[in-house]
Design a protein around this motif. Sequence first.
Motif, short mmCIF file in Angstrom:
data_model
loop_
_atom_site.label_atom_id
_atom_site.label_comp_id
_atom_site.label_asym_id
_atom_site.label_seq_id
_atom_site.Cartn_x
_atom_site.Cartn_y
_atom_site.Cartn_z
N GLU A 283 -7.56 1.77 -2.22
CA GLU A 283 -6.61 0.73 -2.59
C GLU A 283 -5.49 1.36 -3.41
O GLU A 283 -5.73 2.17 -4.30
N ASP A 287 0.32 -2.06 -4.33
CA ASP A 287 0.44 -2.56 -2.96
C ASP A 287 0.98 -3.99 -2.95
O ASP A 287 0.65 -4.81 -3.80
N CYS A 290 -1.95 -5.33 0.50
CA CYS A 290 -3.38 -5.32 0.19
C CYS A 290 -3.51 -5.55 -1.32
O CYS A 290 -3.30 -4.63 -2.11
N ALA A 295 -8.88 -6.31 -1.41
CA ALA A 295 -9.64 -5.07 -1.39
C ALA A 295 -11.10 -5.32 -1.79
O ALA A 295 -12.03 -4.79 -1.15
N HIS A 309 -15.19 2.32 -2.85
CA HIS A 309 -13.90 1.68 -3.08
C HIS A 309 -13.24 2.36 -4.27
O HIS A 309 -13.77 2.33 -5.39
N ARG A 311 -9.36 3.20 -6.37
CA ARG A 311 -7.99 2.74 -6.59
C ARG A 311 -7.17 3.93 -7.06
O ARG A 311 -7.58 4.67 -7.96
#
Length: 352
Positions: A283, A287, A290, A295, A309, A311
């Motif tokens: 992510e 953004d 998204c 996310a 996941h 960032r």
Amino acid sequence: MPELLSRGFAVWTQNTRSASNDLTLLHEQALLDMAAGHAFVRDRGFEAVVSVGHSGGAALAAYYIEQASLPASQRESATPGGKPVPLAEAAMPVPDGLLLMAPHPGQGRLLMRVIDPSVVDENDPMSIDPTLDPYDSRNGFVAPPASSPYAADFIKAYRHAQHSRVERIDQVARERVADSAKARRRHATNKDPRDRRQALASGVIVVHRTDADLRGVDLSLDPNDRPYGSLFGRRPDLTNYGIVGFGRLTTPEAWLSTWSGISSRAGLVRCAAGVNVPVLLVELTGDQACFPADARETAKAFASDDVTHVRVAGRHFGAPIVDGATSGATLAGEAMAHWLGKRFPTAAFVST
């Protein structure tokens, strides 16, 4: 891609038969194109193949894996508009992993959030219901670049009206697809050239004003490091009325397959439930397509028990958050290389 190449990974890139032209993009056909790419790299002996999806390519990659993982007899046999697609007959190798960078929820789900519900006449780009106008000060809009404080009741009504507008366009698309199908059946019987012409004359659907996501001008909604504005510019109150925007021109078939948040099957969250391979979701904190809630929802939706996941600072297409900072593309490349190094010492990539 350069970030991955510079770290020693082989990269295969390709496009679909609808390259740079969403007018006719059918996701179910694009799956066949992805299958050809996966088969190509497998045939060349790579030990591991990891699919890559950026932006809207994320939903396509997940849709491919979902369908490729099914027995051939259970795959989709037609588009939402009814066009036959021979997925059951295709060789569809399942990749060994999935990398996602800035994955928006899929074209249809994205358009559902950016379409302007205040349009009252689909043939008039200036038609408007003032009670739903996102760029009217009476509804909470303030002059840019100040963030607009929309009330909860307006947001709820706005989202409901967006869904209703997509429903209305769906109805038009289905009527046109049905008329074309009837003409094809008549032509099969009587060979009248007029029926053949009518079968081809489904027309193009024009969708006015598709740069109206409230999150673009109200930075308190699902906040992150994004700047004011949308992917199309710093003044969505103006670009919304211009010629650019998602899903502005599309065939009825392509609308139903790709741009309808109701009819399209290519929603990332829906498809994620059929993805059982390891997944890395990168992510970008600035953004504008998204968002953090997207996310998080996506990461939870995967069937795989190996989902990471992360960032990183950056904007949707990999630019840095601020001038002079490390680009989001470089930071994403570092995260991808680290993840790949732990799981796949050698890999090819099929880029969407």
